[in-house]
Write an enzyme that holds these catalytic residues in place. Structure first.
Site, PDB file in Angstrom:
ATOM      1  N   LYS A 196      -2.119  -1.468  -3.870  1.00 16.66           N
ATOM      2  CA  LYS A 196      -3.003  -0.305  -3.783  1.00 16.66           C
ATOM      3  C   LYS A 196      -2.182   0.968  -3.833  1.00 16.66           C
ATOM      4  O   LYS A 196      -1.191   1.062  -3.112  1.00 16.66           O
ATOM      5  CB  LYS A 196      -3.762  -0.386  -2.472  1.00 16.66           C
TER       6      LYS A 196
ATOM      7  N   LYS B 246       0.862  -1.190   0.000  1.00 14.71           N
ATOM      8  CA  LYS B 246       0.000   0.000   0.000  1.00 14.71           C
ATOM      9  C   LYS B 246       0.888   1.226   0.000  1.00 14.71           C
ATOM     10  O   LYS B 246       1.693   1.435   0.913  1.00 14.71           O
ATOM     11  CB  LYS B 246      -0.903  -0.007   1.223  1.00 14.71           C
TER      12      LYS B 246
END
Ligand code: PBG
Length: 306
Positions: A227, A174
């Site tokens: 992400k 992330k």
């Protein structure tokens, strides 16, 4: 016959925001078409999603009153939402976000001690939150906090409490991304000081992403996530090539809102750009895509458009 990649509704996960109250459906200004729902209307929304063929949702809780303990309250907003959905639409696969940023005053993803996030202290809080989600009936736990070591701790707490069958979807790679801007509006979780760069990743790094993924798999992650998606298709591709676990990609709020804004101005064809984007994320290697476009894409896919 020669098309190599195909999108299916089975690949799509719809993120949903749940808030307190009854009869609440409040639009998120920075994300046209996205709403925060109170539990009663959330159940209605889920019923409609299920009719569109959507099989999975990802829940984010937005409590009225914030505090470090709020996220693991067995009667908290997400816990009540999971129970309500599972009681009425048993077949829908409900994933729950585990993180402290939506629940705390400071808006950071862990516990803050003297102005800084304390990684190891945060682990206990996150594992309590994961356990209370599992107790409420969550089908999969998705920790998005990016603290080191949390997958192992969460796996252990689930296993020792009779939830060895509940999988963990780790937000493994992330990035500290500006594409989360609209989400922080929606979930009311912008950090009140500093930024998330001490726990989220530098957008310049891909080897580090592979290391993060490797660690999370070794700690017991069942699904690993990259992400955001669109600016990180190469990362999705490399994760897919290097590991034998399902890969999820999060098509984040900024990626959604950019398309909505451009389409509202008549600058792009919304549906075509949406489908091209989702297809590219799948082509890069994502097995599943978390996207605010899930319902819109599902409606087209069931009409046979790809
Ligand atoms: C919180 C969280 C964020 C998103 C998902 N979980 C925001 C952040 O890390 O700042 C972003 C989702 C999106 O932008 O759609 N841990």
């Amino acid at each position: 016959m020669v098309q190599e990649t195909r999108l299916s509704v089975d690949n799509l996960i719809m993120p949903l925001f749940v808030c307190e109250g009854t009869g609440v459906k409040s639009p998120v200004g920075s994300m046209p078409g996205v709403n925060r729902f109170s539990v009663d209307l959330l159940v209605e929304e889920c019923r409609q999603l299920e009719q569109l063929g959507i099989r999975s949702v990802l829940l984010f809780g937005i409590p009225d009153v914030k505090g470090d303990h709020v996220g693991y309250d067995d009667n908290g907003i997400v816990q009540r939402a999971v129970r309500a959905i599972k009681a009425t639409i048993g077949k829908l696969f409900v994933i729950t976000d585990v993180c402290n940023c939506e629940y705390s005053e400071h808006g950071h993803c862990g516990i803050v001690v003297s102005g800084d996030v304390d990684n190891d202290l945060s682990l206990e809080l996150l594992s309590k939150q994961a356990l209370s989600h599992a107790n409420a009936g969550s089908d999969m736990i998705a920790p998005s906090d990016m603290m080191d070591g949390r997958i192992g701790v969460i796996r252990k707490v689930l296993d020792t409490n009779g939830f060895s069958n509940i999988p963990v979807m780790s937000y493994a790679a992330k990035y500290a991304s500006a594409f989360y801007g609209p989400f922080r509006d929606a979930a009311d979780c912008a950090p009140q000081f500093g930024d998330r760069k001490t726990y989220q990743m530098n957008p310049a790094n891909v080897r580090e992403a592979l290391r993060e993924v490797e660690l999370d798999i070794s700690e017991g992650a069942d699904v690993v996530m990259v992400k955001p998606a669109l600016s990180y298709l190469d990362v999705i591709h490399q994760v897919k090539q290097n590991f034998n676990v399902p890969v999820a990609a999060y098509n984040v709020s900024g990626e959604y809102s950019m398309i909505k804004a451009a389409a509202a101005n008549g600058w792009i064809n919304e549906n075509s750009v949406m489908m091209e984007m989702l297809l590219s994320i799948k082509r890069a290697g994502a097995d599943m895509i978390i996207t605010y476009f899930a319902a819109q894409a599902a409606a087209l896919l069931t009409k046979g458009e790809r």
